[in-house]
Design a protein around this motif. Structure first.
Motif, mmCIF file in Angstrom:
data_model
loop_
_atom_site.group_PDB
_atom_site.id
_atom_site.type_symbol
_atom_site.label_atom_id
_atom_site.label_comp_id
_atom_site.label_asym_id
_atom_site.label_seq_id
_atom_site.Cartn_x
_atom_site.Cartn_y
_atom_site.Cartn_z
ATOM 1 N N LEU A 15 -27.094 18.402 4.176
ATOM 2 C CA LEU A 15 -27.524 18.676 5.546
ATOM 3 C C LEU A 15 -28.052 20.090 5.738
ATOM 4 O O LEU A 15 -28.795 20.357 6.666
ATOM 5 N N GLU A 16 -27.645 21.012 4.879
ATOM 6 C CA GLU A 16 -28.074 22.397 5.028
ATOM 7 C C GLU A 16 -29.416 22.694 4.356
ATOM 8 O O GLU A 16 -30.010 23.738 4.606
ATOM 9 N N GLU A 19 -36.185 21.032 5.142
ATOM 10 C CA GLU A 19 -37.012 19.839 4.997
ATOM 11 C C GLU A 19 -37.841 19.863 3.723
ATOM 12 O O GLU A 19 -37.959 18.870 3.027
ATOM 13 N N PRO A 40 -26.402 9.257 14.615
ATOM 14 C CA PRO A 40 -26.722 10.660 14.903
ATOM 15 C C PRO A 40 -27.874 11.136 14.015
ATOM 16 O O PRO A 40 -28.036 10.665 12.889
ATOM 17 N N VAL A 41 -28.677 12.035 14.527
ATOM 18 C CA VAL A 41 -29.825 12.554 13.784
ATOM 19 C C VAL A 41 -29.683 14.070 13.673
ATOM 20 O O VAL A 41 -29.351 14.748 14.642
ATOM 21 N N HIS A 42 -29.922 14.583 12.477
ATOM 22 C CA HIS A 42 -29.869 16.025 12.229
ATOM 23 C C HIS A 42 -31.279 16.500 11.909
ATOM 24 O O HIS A 42 -31.896 16.037 10.950
ATOM 25 N N GLY A 43 -31.833 17.407 12.725
ATOM 26 C CA GLY A 43 -33.168 17.941 12.481
ATOM 27 C C GLY A 43 -33.105 19.068 11.467
ATOM 28 O O GLY A 43 -32.361 20.030 11.634
ATOM 29 N N ARG A 44 -33.863 18.965 10.395
ATOM 30 C CA ARG A 44 -33.849 19.983 9.343
ATOM 31 C C ARG A 44 -34.807 21.136 9.681
ATOM 32 O O ARG A 44 -35.765 20.959 10.406
ATOM 33 N N TYR A 45 -34.506 22.289 9.095
ATOM 34 C CA TYR A 45 -35.394 23.438 9.240
ATOM 35 C C TYR A 45 -36.698 23.160 8.509
ATOM 36 O O TYR A 45 -36.702 22.624 7.414
#
Length: 149
Positions: A15-16, A19, A40-45
């Protein structure tokens, strides 16, 4: 009616990781009971950009898979294909699944994620280093003055 759901990912997900260092993945959601899922959705850098302040990310529509050995019959007009996937969330064996085609497609989901402005990268770096140096100097001065941590 209570819902039981378990999720199997087809690969490890960091997760860290940003993109541009990540690859896509598939999540298989195994359901029993009420058939409703919230994911749930996690937006990446993303990489900073000097031309855009936002990047559009498309998430594919979910697909419906039914276990072929647990499915009695399909209506004659239902288009489908056979699909091999893990039988359970423990991923020990492969089963035949029926993928129902042409469900009501909402076109997936799109997210707009903010990206950094690369035109001010030098300013951000200078301010960050200056703030760090001044904070360290302030802390060292107070420690020296008061004589303890």
């Amino acid at each position: 009616m209570e819902t039981h759901k378990k999720v199997l990912l087809d690969s490890k997900v960091d997760l860290e990781a940003p993109e541009y260092l990540s690859s896509g993945f598939t999540a298989l959601v195994f359901l029993s009971g009420k058939h409703e899922v919230v994911v749930p959705v996690h937006g990446r850098y993303h990489r900073p950009s000097d031309s855009s302040k936002w990047v559009k990310v498309d998430i594919e529509s979910p697909r419906l898979l039914l276990r072929s050995d647990q499915c009695q019959t399909l209506s004659p007009g239902v288009r489908h294909v056979m699909f091999d996937a893990p039988c359970t969330v423990s991923n020990h064996s492969i089963c035949s699944w029926i993928e129902i085609l042409h469900l009501e497609d909402n076109g997936g989901v799109s997210l707009e994620i903010p990206v950094g402005d690369s035109s001010i990268i030098v300013t951000v770096c200078v301010v960050t280093v200056l703030t760090t140096v001044l904070s360290c100097a302030y802390l060292l001065t107070n420690i020296w003055k008061h004589g303890s941590f």
